[in-house]
Design a protein around this motif. Structure first.
Motif, mmCIF file in Angstrom:
data_model
loop_
_atom_site.group_PDB
_atom_site.id
_atom_site.type_symbol
_atom_site.label_atom_id
_atom_site.label_comp_id
_atom_site.label_asym_id
_atom_site.label_seq_id
_atom_site.Cartn_x
_atom_site.Cartn_y
_atom_site.Cartn_z
ATOM 1 N N MET A 1 0.837 -1.208 0.000
ATOM 2 C CA MET A 1 0.000 0.000 0.000
ATOM 3 C C MET A 1 0.870 1.257 0.000
ATOM 4 O O MET A 1 1.885 1.315 0.682
ATOM 5 N N LYS A 2 0.414 2.230 -0.733
ATOM 6 C CA LYS A 2 1.056 3.540 -0.738
ATOM 7 C C LYS A 2 0.348 4.432 0.261
ATOM 8 O O LYS A 2 -0.831 4.235 0.557
ATOM 9 N N LYS A 3 1.062 5.431 0.776
ATOM 10 C CA LYS A 3 0.457 6.370 1.717
ATOM 11 C C LYS A 3 0.803 7.799 1.310
ATOM 12 O O LYS A 3 1.970 8.110 1.057
ATOM 13 N N LEU A 4 -0.220 8.626 1.208
ATOM 14 C CA LEU A 4 -0.025 10.027 0.844
ATOM 15 C C LEU A 4 -0.577 10.906 1.963
ATOM 16 O O LEU A 4 -1.768 10.845 2.278
ATOM 17 N N GLU A 5 0.290 11.679 2.581
ATOM 18 C CA GLU A 5 -0.164 12.603 3.620
ATOM 19 C C GLU A 5 -0.946 13.744 2.976
ATOM 20 O O GLU A 5 -0.536 14.279 1.943
ATOM 21 N N ILE A 6 -2.069 14.104 3.578
ATOM 22 C CA ILE A 6 -2.908 15.176 3.050
ATOM 23 C C ILE A 6 -3.283 16.125 4.179
ATOM 24 O O ILE A 6 -3.843 15.706 5.200
ATOM 25 N N GLU A 26 -6.695 6.677 -12.924
ATOM 26 C CA GLU A 26 -6.677 5.331 -13.489
ATOM 27 C C GLU A 26 -5.688 4.435 -12.748
ATOM 28 O O GLU A 26 -4.525 4.797 -12.573
ATOM 29 N N GLY A 27 -6.184 3.300 -12.297
ATOM 30 C CA GLY A 27 -5.285 2.308 -11.711
ATOM 31 C C GLY A 27 -5.254 2.257 -10.199
ATOM 32 O O GLY A 27 -4.749 1.293 -9.630
ATOM 33 N N LEU A 28 -5.745 3.299 -9.520
ATOM 34 C CA LEU A 28 -5.732 3.271 -8.057
ATOM 35 C C LEU A 28 -6.765 2.273 -7.548
ATOM 36 O O LEU A 28 -7.880 2.218 -8.039
ATOM 37 N N ARG A 29 -6.373 1.519 -6.549
ATOM 38 C CA ARG A 29 -7.251 0.499 -5.975
ATOM 39 C C ARG A 29 -7.203 0.572 -4.451
ATOM 40 O O ARG A 29 -6.239 1.077 -3.877
ATOM 41 N N ASN A 30 -8.204 0.032 -3.832
ATOM 42 C CA ASN A 30 -8.236 -0.055 -2.363
ATOM 43 C C ASN A 30 -7.992 1.294 -1.693
ATOM 44 O O ASN A 30 -7.195 1.403 -0.762
ATOM 45 N N ILE A 31 -8.698 2.304 -2.184
ATOM 46 C CA ILE A 31 -8.494 3.657 -1.670
ATOM 47 C C ILE A 31 -9.172 3.838 -0.315
ATOM 48 O O ILE A 31 -10.337 3.490 -0.140
ATOM 49 N N GLY A 32 -8.403 4.373 0.615
ATOM 50 C CA GLY A 32 -8.958 4.744 1.914
ATOM 51 C C GLY A 32 -8.489 6.144 2.267
ATOM 52 O O GLY A 32 -7.362 6.514 1.940
ATOM 53 N N VAL A 33 -9.353 6.943 2.868
ATOM 54 C CA VAL A 33 -8.969 8.300 3.266
ATOM 55 C C VAL A 33 -9.269 8.460 4.756
ATOM 56 O O VAL A 33 -10.396 8.222 5.194
ATOM 57 N N GLU A 36 -8.574 11.353 10.576
ATOM 58 C CA GLU A 36 -7.786 11.302 11.806
ATOM 59 C C GLU A 36 -6.282 11.207 11.531
ATOM 60 O O GLU A 36 -5.480 11.890 12.180
ATOM 61 N N ASP A 37 -5.924 10.378 10.575
ATOM 62 C CA ASP A 37 -4.497 10.168 10.283
ATOM 63 C C ASP A 37 -3.960 11.133 9.223
ATOM 64 O O ASP A 37 -2.776 11.089 8.875
ATOM 65 N N LYS A 38 -4.849 11.985 8.670
ATOM 66 C CA LYS A 38 -4.448 12.965 7.658
ATOM 67 C C LYS A 38 -3.697 12.322 6.492
ATOM 68 O O LYS A 38 -2.585 12.737 6.133
ATOM 69 N N CYS A 39 -4.319 11.304 5.933
ATOM 70 C CA CYS A 39 -3.651 10.639 4.822
ATOM 71 C C CYS A 39 -4.645 9.836 3.997
ATOM 72 O O CYS A 39 -5.783 9.619 4.402
ATOM 73 N N ALA A 40 -4.167 9.448 2.816
ATOM 74 C CA ALA A 40 -4.890 8.492 1.989
ATOM 75 C C ALA A 40 -3.974 7.295 1.800
ATOM 76 O O ALA A 40 -2.751 7.446 1.714
ATOM 77 N N THR A 41 -4.576 6.120 1.745
ATOM 78 C CA THR A 41 -3.807 4.913 1.449
ATOM 79 C C THR A 41 -4.463 4.229 0.261
ATOM 80 O O THR A 41 -5.675 4.316 0.066
ATOM 81 N N PHE A 42 -3.660 3.588 -0.553
ATOM 82 C CA PHE A 42 -4.169 2.935 -1.766
ATOM 83 C C PHE A 42 -3.075 2.088 -2.381
ATOM 84 O O PHE A 42 -1.901 2.206 -2.022
ATOM 85 N N LYS A 43 -3.496 1.249 -3.316
ATOM 86 C CA LYS A 43 -2.542 0.534 -4.152
ATOM 87 C C LYS A 43 -2.470 1.285 -5.465
ATOM 88 O O LYS A 43 -3.506 1.660 -6.020
ATOM 89 N N ALA A 44 -1.268 1.526 -5.957
ATOM 90 C CA ALA A 44 -1.097 2.276 -7.206
ATOM 91 C C ALA A 44 -0.073 1.591 -8.106
ATOM 92 O O ALA A 44 0.978 1.161 -7.633
ATOM 93 N N PRO A 45 -0.380 1.494 -9.405
ATOM 94 C CA PRO A 45 0.612 0.953 -10.338
ATOM 95 C C PRO A 45 1.742 1.969 -10.540
ATOM 96 O O PRO A 45 1.583 3.152 -10.223
ATOM 97 N N ASP A 46 2.873 1.510 -11.075
ATOM 98 C CA ASP A 46 4.022 2.399 -11.273
ATOM 99 C C ASP A 46 3.719 3.533 -12.242
ATOM 100 O O ASP A 46 4.408 4.561 -12.237
ATOM 101 N N SER A 47 2.684 3.364 -13.060
ATOM 102 C CA SER A 47 2.337 4.398 -14.037
ATOM 103 C C SER A 47 1.761 5.648 -13.380
ATOM 104 O O SER A 47 1.724 6.716 -13.991
ATOM 105 N N VAL A 48 1.313 5.523 -12.137
ATOM 106 C CA VAL A 48 0.786 6.694 -11.424
ATOM 107 C C VAL A 48 1.934 7.400 -10.719
ATOM 108 O O VAL A 48 2.628 6.813 -9.892
#
Ligand code: 9UX
Length: 68
Positions: A1-6, A26-33, A36-48
């Motif tokens: 999973m990738k994590k992006l602070e927001i 395109e390509g993002l999967r399993n997105i969670g926002v 409380e943790d100020k972030c998004a988590t997701f699976k992303a292909p290398d193309s993103v």
């Protein structure tokens, strides 16, 4: 999973907006926002790219932090 602070999310409508913006990428999967943790988590292909993610989030008025 990738994590992006927001930064700047302060309610559940904010998290819904972020979810929608990420869901359009395109390509993002399993997105969670997490308010409380100020972030998004997701699976992303290398193309993103980190730039693409940053652009999508800043376009709707939030700021991004670290991408891991
Ligand atoms: Mo309400 Mo969340 O303006 O911004 S959608 S706090």
């Amino acid at each position: 999973m990738k994590k992006l602070e927001i930064n700047g999310m302060s309610c559940s409508h904010c998290t819904a907006s972020v979810f929608e913006a990420l869901d359009k990428i395109e390509g993002l999967r399993n997105i969670g926002v997490s308010l409380e943790d100020k972030c998004a988590t997701f699976k992303a292909p290398d193309s993103v790219t980190e730039e693409q993610l940053k652009a999508a989030i800043t376009a709707i008025g939030f700021e991004v932090g670290e991408y891991t």
